[in-house]
Write a protein that holds these residues in place. Structure first.
Motif, PDB file in Angstrom:
ATOM      1  N   MET A  67       0.857  -1.179   0.000  1.00  0.00           N
ATOM      2  CA  MET A  67       0.000   0.000   0.000  1.00  0.00           C
ATOM      3  C   MET A  67       0.896   1.232   0.000  1.00  0.00           C
ATOM      4  O   MET A  67       1.687   1.426   0.928  1.00  0.00           O
ATOM      5  CB  MET A  67      -0.913   0.015   1.227  1.00  0.00           C
ATOM      6  CG  MET A  67      -1.938  -1.096   1.255  1.00  0.00           C
ATOM      7  SD  MET A  67      -2.967  -1.058   2.757  1.00  0.00           S
ATOM      8  CE  MET A  67      -3.876   0.480   2.510  1.00  0.00           C
ATOM      9  N   PRO A  68       0.815   2.055  -1.029  1.00  0.00           N
ATOM     10  CA  PRO A  68       1.623   3.284  -1.041  1.00  0.00           C
ATOM     11  C   PRO A  68       1.290   4.152   0.162  1.00  0.00           C
ATOM     12  O   PRO A  68       0.196   4.098   0.730  1.00  0.00           O
ATOM     13  CB  PRO A  68       1.214   3.959  -2.351  1.00  0.00           C
ATOM     14  CG  PRO A  68       0.675   2.850  -3.209  1.00  0.00           C
ATOM     15  CD  PRO A  68       0.034   1.891  -2.264  1.00  0.00           C
ATOM     16  N   THR A  69       2.257   4.985   0.567  1.00  0.00           N
ATOM     17  CA  THR A  69       2.066   5.872   1.710  1.00  0.00           C
ATOM     18  C   THR A  69       0.872   6.796   1.500  1.00  0.00           C
ATOM     19  O   THR A  69       0.668   7.340   0.410  1.00  0.00           O
ATOM     20  CB  THR A  69       3.339   6.712   1.927  1.00  0.00           C
ATOM     21  OG1 THR A  69       4.460   5.836   2.059  1.00  0.00           O
ATOM     22  CG2 THR A  69       3.223   7.564   3.184  1.00  0.00           C
ATOM     23  N   ASN A  70       0.070   6.919   2.556  1.00  0.00           N
ATOM     24  CA  ASN A  70      -1.122   7.795   2.528  1.00  0.00           C
ATOM     25  C   ASN A  70      -2.108   7.394   1.438  1.00  0.00           C
ATOM     26  O   ASN A  70      -2.759   8.243   0.816  1.00  0.00           O
ATOM     27  CB  ASN A  70      -0.715   9.262   2.344  1.00  0.00           C
ATOM     28  CG  ASN A  70       0.177   9.758   3.463  1.00  0.00           C
ATOM     29  OD1 ASN A  70      -0.013   9.392   4.618  1.00  0.00           O
ATOM     30  ND2 ASN A  70       1.165  10.576   3.123  1.00  0.00           N
ATOM     31  N   SER A  71      -2.221   6.112   1.203  1.00  0.00           N
ATOM     32  CA  SER A  71      -3.161   5.619   0.200  1.00  0.00           C
ATOM     33  C   SER A  71      -3.784   4.326   0.692  1.00  0.00           C
ATOM     34  O   SER A  71      -3.116   3.488   1.298  1.00  0.00           O
ATOM     35  CB  SER A  71      -2.444   5.387  -1.131  1.00  0.00           C
ATOM     36  OG  SER A  71      -3.306   4.738  -2.051  1.00  0.00           O
ATOM     37  N   GLY A  72      -5.069   4.167   0.424  1.00  0.00           N
ATOM     38  CA  GLY A  72      -5.744   2.924   0.774  1.00  0.00           C
ATOM     39  C   GLY A  72      -5.705   1.919  -0.360  1.00  0.00           C
ATOM     40  O   GLY A  72      -6.241   0.814  -0.228  1.00  0.00           O
ATOM     41  N   GLU A  73      -5.067   2.286  -1.459  1.00  0.00           N
ATOM     42  CA  GLU A  73      -5.001   1.403  -2.620  1.00  0.00           C
ATOM     43  C   GLU A  73      -3.956   0.311  -2.411  1.00  0.00           C
ATOM     44  O   GLU A  73      -2.850   0.566  -1.916  1.00  0.00           O
ATOM     45  CB  GLU A  73      -4.636   2.218  -3.860  1.00  0.00           C
ATOM     46  CG  GLU A  73      -4.531   1.400  -5.138  1.00  0.00           C
ATOM     47  CD  GLU A  73      -4.034   2.216  -6.308  1.00  0.00           C
ATOM     48  OE1 GLU A  73      -3.992   1.684  -7.430  1.00  0.00           O
ATOM     49  OE2 GLU A  73      -3.667   3.396  -6.097  1.00  0.00           O
ATOM     50  N   HIS A  78       0.430  -7.709   9.234  1.00  0.00           N
ATOM     51  CA  HIS A  78      -0.947  -7.916   9.679  1.00  0.00           C
ATOM     52  C   HIS A  78      -1.794  -6.644   9.649  1.00  0.00           C
ATOM     53  O   HIS A  78      -3.002  -6.712   9.792  1.00  0.00           O
ATOM     54  CB  HIS A  78      -0.950  -8.491  11.105  1.00  0.00           C
ATOM     55  CG  HIS A  78      -0.164  -9.757  11.240  1.00  0.00           C
ATOM     56  ND1 HIS A  78      -0.246 -10.790  10.330  1.00  0.00           N
ATOM     57  CD2 HIS A  78       0.738 -10.148  12.183  1.00  0.00           C
ATOM     58  CE1 HIS A  78       0.555 -11.769  10.714  1.00  0.00           C
ATOM     59  NE2 HIS A  78       1.171 -11.409  11.825  1.00  0.00           N
ATOM     60  N   GLY A  79      -1.167  -5.484   9.453  1.00  0.00           N
ATOM     61  CA  GLY A  79      -1.924  -4.240   9.387  1.00  0.00           C
ATOM     62  C   GLY A  79      -2.021  -3.763   7.955  1.00  0.00           C
ATOM     63  O   GLY A  79      -2.705  -4.364   7.118  1.00  0.00           O
ATOM     64  N   ALA A  80      -1.342  -2.644   7.660  1.00  0.00           N
ATOM     65  CA  ALA A  80      -1.285  -2.161   6.279  1.00  0.00           C
ATOM     66  C   ALA A  80      -0.739  -3.264   5.385  1.00  0.00           C
ATOM     67  O   ALA A  80       0.191  -3.985   5.761  1.00  0.00           O
ATOM     68  CB  ALA A  80      -0.396  -0.920   6.208  1.00  0.00           C
ATOM     69  N   ILE A  81      -1.333  -3.406   4.198  1.00  0.00           N
ATOM     70  CA  ILE A  81      -0.993  -4.519   3.329  1.00  0.00           C
ATOM     71  C   ILE A  81       0.475  -4.457   2.890  1.00  0.00           C
ATOM     72  O   ILE A  81       0.928  -3.463   2.318  1.00  0.00           O
ATOM     73  CB  ILE A  81      -1.903  -4.551   2.084  1.00  0.00           C
ATOM     74  CG1 ILE A  81      -3.362  -4.703   2.508  1.00  0.00           C
ATOM     75  CG2 ILE A  81      -1.491  -5.677   1.143  1.00  0.00           C
ATOM     76  CD1 ILE A  81      -3.658  -5.975   3.270  1.00  0.00           C
ATOM     77  N   ALA A  82       1.194  -5.520   3.181  1.00  0.00           N
ATOM     78  CA  ALA A  82       2.550  -5.723   2.688  1.00  0.00           C
ATOM     79  C   ALA A  82       2.779  -7.226   2.705  1.00  0.00           C
ATOM     80  O   ALA A  82       2.952  -7.821   3.776  1.00  0.00           O
ATOM     81  CB  ALA A  82       3.577  -4.992   3.542  1.00  0.00           C
ATOM     82  N   GLU A  83       2.746  -7.838   1.538  1.00  0.00           N
ATOM     83  CA  GLU A  83       2.905  -9.287   1.439  1.00  0.00           C
ATOM     84  C   GLU A  83       3.832  -9.613   0.276  1.00  0.00           C
ATOM     85  O   GLU A  83       3.754  -8.989  -0.786  1.00  0.00           O
ATOM     86  CB  GLU A  83       1.550  -9.977   1.225  1.00  0.00           C
ATOM     87  CG  GLU A  83       0.616  -9.872   2.414  1.00  0.00           C
ATOM     88  CD  GLU A  83      -0.634 -10.723   2.237  1.00  0.00           C
ATOM     89  OE1 GLU A  83      -0.635 -11.587   1.329  1.00  0.00           O
ATOM     90  OE2 GLU A  83      -1.599 -10.507   2.985  1.00  0.00           O
ATOM     91  N   THR A  84       4.686 -10.584   0.501  1.00  0.00           N
ATOM     92  CA  THR A  84       5.644 -10.994  -0.520  1.00  0.00           C
ATOM     93  C   THR A  84       5.840 -12.495  -0.437  1.00  0.00           C
ATOM     94  O   THR A  84       5.899 -13.067   0.648  1.00  0.00           O
ATOM     95  CB  THR A  84       7.005 -10.298  -0.314  1.00  0.00           C
ATOM     96  OG1 THR A  84       6.856  -8.896  -0.494  1.00  0.00           O
ATOM     97  CG2 THR A  84       8.043 -10.805  -1.301  1.00  0.00           C
TER      98      THR A  84
END
Length: 250
Positions: free
Chosen positions: A61-67, A233-239
Motif C-alpha cells: 500500500m503506497p504511503t497515505n493511500s488505501g489502494e 498484519h496491518g497495512a498490506i505488505a505481502e511478498t
C-alpha cells in the motif's frame, strides 16, 4: 668318551633352535593407522560471483493511500565480494529477498553483509548499518566490540526442527515470538536453473513472528535461501518469492 646324556642334550638343543626358526614369535596384530581428512561443510556458499534469482508476487500500500498494489517481480541476490578479518568471514551482497517486503515502484536492491562469526552462525546486516559495519571491518585499529546485534542473527547451523535462536532475551518465550523457529524439514526437488531438478535436497522451514508481522525463509544447506515470505498484519505488505535460478560462483 662323553656321557650319553650330553649327546641327547645337544640333539634336543638343536631341535628347539630349529623350531624357533620355523615358528616365529607371535605378536599382537596392530592395525595400520588411518588418517581421515574432514571435508569442510558448505552450508551457505557465499562465494564471490554466486547469485540467486527469485521470482514471485509482492503487494503493498503506497504511503497515505488505501489502494493495494500488486506486481510480479524478479529479484537478484549476489555476492559481489568476500573477505576474512580474523575469524570472521564476510560476504558483501547486493540484494536480498527482504528488500521486497515493503516494496515501492522503482525500488532498487539493498546493500547487505552476511557475517559468519563462528562456523554456522551467520548475521545479516543491511543498508546503512551494513555501510557502518563495513567501515569498522576495514579499520585495522578496531577490535570489533559489539559489531553485530542479536536481532541480526539470520542462521544458526546446523538446523534441526524444534531449534530456536535469536535475541537472548526472547529464546525462552513460550509463545515462540520474536525469534527464529525451525519449524520443519523435508526432502524436496528444486525446480530452478543451475542444478538438476531431479536431485533431492533437505529443505528447512524457519519462521520469525512478531506482533505486527511474520517472516518465513526456506533454506537448503549447500544452496541457500530457496523461498522467502513476508506478511504484515496491518497495512498490506505481502511478498512470496521462490528461487528460480542459482549460480554457485567460482
Amino acid at each position: 668318551m662323553k656321557p650319553k646324556w650330553l649327546f641327547f642334550l645337544a640333539i634336543l638343543t638343536l631341535f628347539f633352535l630349529g623350531v624357533r626358526e620355523v615358528i616365529p614369535l607371535q605378536k599382537d596384530q596392530i592395525p595400520p593407522s588411518t588418517v581421515t581428512t574432514e571435508i569442510p561443510r558448505v552450508d551457505f556458499p557465499l562465494v564471490p560471483g554466486s547469485y540467486w534469482v527469485y521470482e514471485g508476487i509482492t503487494q503493498w500500500m503506497p504511503t497515505n493511500s488505501g489502494e493495494v498494489k500488486q506486481t510480479r517481480i524478479t529479484w537478484k541476490m549476489e555476492v559481489v565480494d568476500a573477505f576474512e578479518r580474523g575469524p570472521l568471514k564476510v560476504a558483501i551482497l547486493k540484494g536480498y529477498p527482504a528488500d521486497v517486503a515493503w516494496y515501492s515502484e522503482g525500488k532498487e536492491r539493498g546493500d547487505h553483509l552476511i557475517i559468519e562469526v563462528s562456523p554456522g552462525k551467520f548475521y545479516l546486516v543491511s543498508n546503512e548499518r551494513a555501510r557502518l559495519v563495513l567501515q569498522r571491518l576495514t579499520d585495522e585499529g578496531d577490535v570489533l566490540v559489539n559489531l553485530v546485534e542479536d536481532i541480526e542473527l539470520l542462521l544458526d547451523l546446523p538446523l534441526i526442527p524444534g531449534k530456536v535462536f535469536g535475541p537472548s532475551e526472547q529464546i525462552t518465550r513460550l509463545d515462540g515470538g520474536y525469534r527464529w523457529n525451525v519449524e520443519t524439514s523435508e526432502q524436496v526437488e528444486l525446480d530452478a536453473e543451475g542444478f538438476a531438478s531431479r536431485d533431492s535436497h533437505i529443505q528447512y522451514h524457519l519462521t520469525f513472528r512478531t506482533g505486527p508481522d511474520m517472516m518465513s525463509i526456506y533454506f537448503v544447506p549447500g544452496i541457500g535461501i530457496t523461498r522467502y515470505q513476508y506478511q504484515h498484519h496491518g497495512a498490506i505488505a505481502e511478498t512470496d518469492l521462490k528461487l528460480i535460478e542459482y549460480y554457485p560462483g567460482n
